[in-house]
Design a protein around this motif. Sequence first.
Motif, short mmCIF file in Angstrom:
data_model
loop_
_atom_site.label_atom_id
_atom_site.label_comp_id
_atom_site.label_asym_id
_atom_site.label_seq_id
_atom_site.Cartn_x
_atom_site.Cartn_y
_atom_site.Cartn_z
N ILE A 138 10.19 14.55 6.18
CA ILE A 138 10.38 13.84 4.91
C ILE A 138 10.40 14.87 3.78
O ILE A 138 9.42 15.59 3.58
N PRO A 139 11.52 14.99 3.09
CA PRO A 139 11.62 16.01 2.03
C PRO A 139 10.68 15.70 0.87
O PRO A 139 10.46 14.53 0.54
N GLY A 140 10.12 16.74 0.27
CA GLY A 140 9.22 16.57 -0.86
C GLY A 140 7.99 15.77 -0.50
O GLY A 140 7.55 14.90 -1.25
N ALA A 141 7.42 16.06 0.67
CA ALA A 141 6.33 15.23 1.21
C ALA A 141 5.20 15.04 0.21
O ALA A 141 4.69 13.93 0.05
N ALA A 142 4.81 16.11 -0.49
CA ALA A 142 3.65 16.02 -1.38
C ALA A 142 3.87 14.98 -2.48
O ALA A 142 2.94 14.30 -2.90
N ASP A 143 5.14 14.84 -2.92
CA ASP A 143 5.42 13.89 -4.00
C ASP A 143 5.56 12.46 -3.49
O ASP A 143 5.58 11.52 -4.28
N LEU A 198 0.83 -1.19 0.00
CA LEU A 198 0.00 0.00 0.00
C LEU A 198 0.87 1.25 0.00
O LEU A 198 1.88 1.31 0.70
N GLN A 199 0.44 2.25 -0.79
CA GLN A 199 1.17 3.52 -0.81
C GLN A 199 1.07 4.17 0.57
O GLN A 199 0.06 4.05 1.24
N ILE A 200 2.14 4.88 0.94
CA ILE A 200 2.13 5.43 2.30
C ILE A 200 1.04 6.48 2.46
O ILE A 200 0.49 6.64 3.55
N GLY A 201 0.71 7.19 1.39
CA GLY A 201 -0.39 8.16 1.46
C GLY A 201 -1.69 7.46 1.84
O GLY A 201 -2.45 7.95 2.67
N ARG A 238 -3.67 16.74 5.27
CA ARG A 238 -3.05 16.49 6.58
C ARG A 238 -1.93 15.45 6.48
O ARG A 238 -0.98 15.50 7.25
N ALA A 239 -2.09 14.51 5.54
CA ALA A 239 -1.05 13.50 5.35
C ALA A 239 0.25 14.17 4.92
O ALA A 239 1.33 13.85 5.42
N ARG A 265 10.46 7.39 10.09
CA ARG A 265 9.78 8.69 10.14
C ARG A 265 8.33 8.53 9.66
O ARG A 265 7.41 9.12 10.23
N VAL A 266 8.15 7.72 8.62
CA VAL A 266 6.78 7.49 8.13
C VAL A 266 5.96 6.79 9.21
O VAL A 266 4.80 7.14 9.46
N VAL A 267 6.57 5.81 9.89
CA VAL A 267 5.87 5.09 10.96
C VAL A 267 5.46 6.07 12.04
O VAL A 267 4.32 6.03 12.54
N ILE A 268 6.36 7.00 12.39
CA ILE A 268 6.03 7.98 13.43
C ILE A 268 4.90 8.89 12.94
O ILE A 268 3.96 9.19 13.68
#
Lengths: 326, 324
Positions: free
Chosen positions: B142-147, B108-111, B132-133, B163-166
């Motif tokens: 996380i750099p470039g979060a939107a992408d 699954l994508q992290i988004g 919010r994501a 970092r994603v887990v957090i």
Amino acid sequence: MLAYLIRRIGQSALVLLIVGLVAFAMFRFVGDPIDNMLGQERTQEDIDRLRGQLGLDQPFAVQYFRFLENAAQGNFGVSYRQGRPVSDILLERAPATLELAAVSGFLAIAMGIALGVFTAIRRNGFTANFIMSASLIGVSLPTFLIGILLIYIFSVELGWLPSFGRGETVRIGNWTTGFLTETGLKALVLPSITLGLYQMTLIMRLVRSEMLEVLRQDYIRFARARGLRDRVVNFRHALKNTMMPVITVIGLQLGSIIAFAIITETVFQWPGVGLLFINAIQFVDIPVMAAYLMLISVMFVGINLIVDILYFLIDPRLRADRAGAH
Amino acid sequence: MTEPVLSIRDLSVEIPTRKGIVCPVDSVSYDIAPGEILGVVGESGAGKSMAGNAVIGLLNPPARIAKGEIWLNGTRIDQLSGDAMRRLRGKEIGMVFQDPLTSLNPLLQIGDQLTETMLTHLDISRSEAEKRAIAALQEVGIPGAADRLNSYPHEFSGGMRQRVVIALALCAEPSLIIADEPTTALDVSVQAQIVALLKKLCRERGTAIMLITHDMGVIAEAADRVAVMYAGRLAELGPVREILTSPSHPYTDGLMASTPLASRGKSRLHQIPGSMPRLNAIPDGCAFNPRCPYAADKCRHDPGPQGVEGRAACWFPIVRERTA
């Protein structure tokens, strides 16, 4: 994606070439068909003429090449026994087998996955344990015995369903279908259960064990720790990961459903290609046997190719072309 | 003092086995205040993770809470029904696991993983959840979060995945985070970044954090207070400075002496003799008595006082001259 696809298609073609060689070799090693075709009253002239007609006087390589050339065009020669083109006979018989295989394949996959998921989620429940025990019957009883048992119960004792044949069929173009008549549908029930039962229990047990394995993973625990609903955890997170190995096996099983159809078709006198093949063996009708061999291998190879592509679509890790930057 | 976010009172967890009931967590009590990081230390099997799992309601059966109470923001939660507890997970209590490589669903994508968590707990639209994501990913650095919303977990490095887990644990804004060995599986350099990130989130949002670890360096770096656990019991509980510089339980003392410090030079490290008892073979009296250099007869028969704030679970706590 494209390179991967081309490579896989290339490998599939190679497999078919080799199977073709085996199929062709049958002509040369399983007796001389001329003997069978002309019978006792024959002259040397007749033999030479027929041999020339069938191209049997040509060198091996030339014959093999001509066989491949014809096979690629769907031309497998003339049946020794019926004297008609093999491709016509196969086309006539194929719908019966394909319909039977489709119904039992659908039954096996749908029921197998549903029951597998159920027994994994409720792994300590009474119903789940009962299903697991009952599934041992499906795994261990041979197909022909299941068929005979079903005939005994539902045809002989209860008289609900026919014990043999396809019932009435409707002709649509070159395709004869049993889906549109009541007797046709009734006739499908017992053979498709017989054919699909083994595959169903196999898929069910595989889905169950894979799902139990997946449910132990950290990401499932993490999904629960995030408060996701059980339904979401089980079906969105767990089932998708479960399907990876299951798809491979399902692909192989679909192939063997068509191959196993030989037994079921014999038990139920189902007028499909399996029964045709059994009859062909009895009469050493080599063109039919060779064509059947090629047909089955094309199906196996084709299904495997589809499975590989499905893998690609499900697992993002295989999609190398969209790897992101770190 | 403000009301604690989490309050554990006399909590015991037990596991029935063929050889009788074992008790991986035995009568433990501690509080965590808003914006506070409580470090829970101990060896493997000391019961520190088990206590965390009990709080979030994810004990693996047959493990179960035998007695005690768990209070979260003034509500008792240890007796909640399965579904009520599920609603609390993620929304009130977030959890970060040890291994970021296996904590994220690979397919699954992290988004999607972020938005599904928020949509489960918060009454917001999908597009709001996506906004919010992105913000959550930005917040954890996380750099470039939107992408990166459409990226799959395997496209991130280990530190980035943690970092994603957090971000996932925090996205529904829980008041308590249970971080179970969050740095153990990471490179040393990345460990420091993750610890700094947890500290930053704790300060900025006032989130309480239960930081479960066996790494004294992480404790010294991040924790405000420390709970030392031994064989399921709380040995000692107090402010980090006190525990690190003047431990009063002999076990803590031994633990400190066996932690490598640059200031101590190349001298041989201290070693506590023996090893922690298995759960089915905890000795009578104080669980630490066979390994304790100061053990007396009394210690072999009577378990001693319960460890609470400012008082070690020991008959003969080490008393030091304060050099303040």
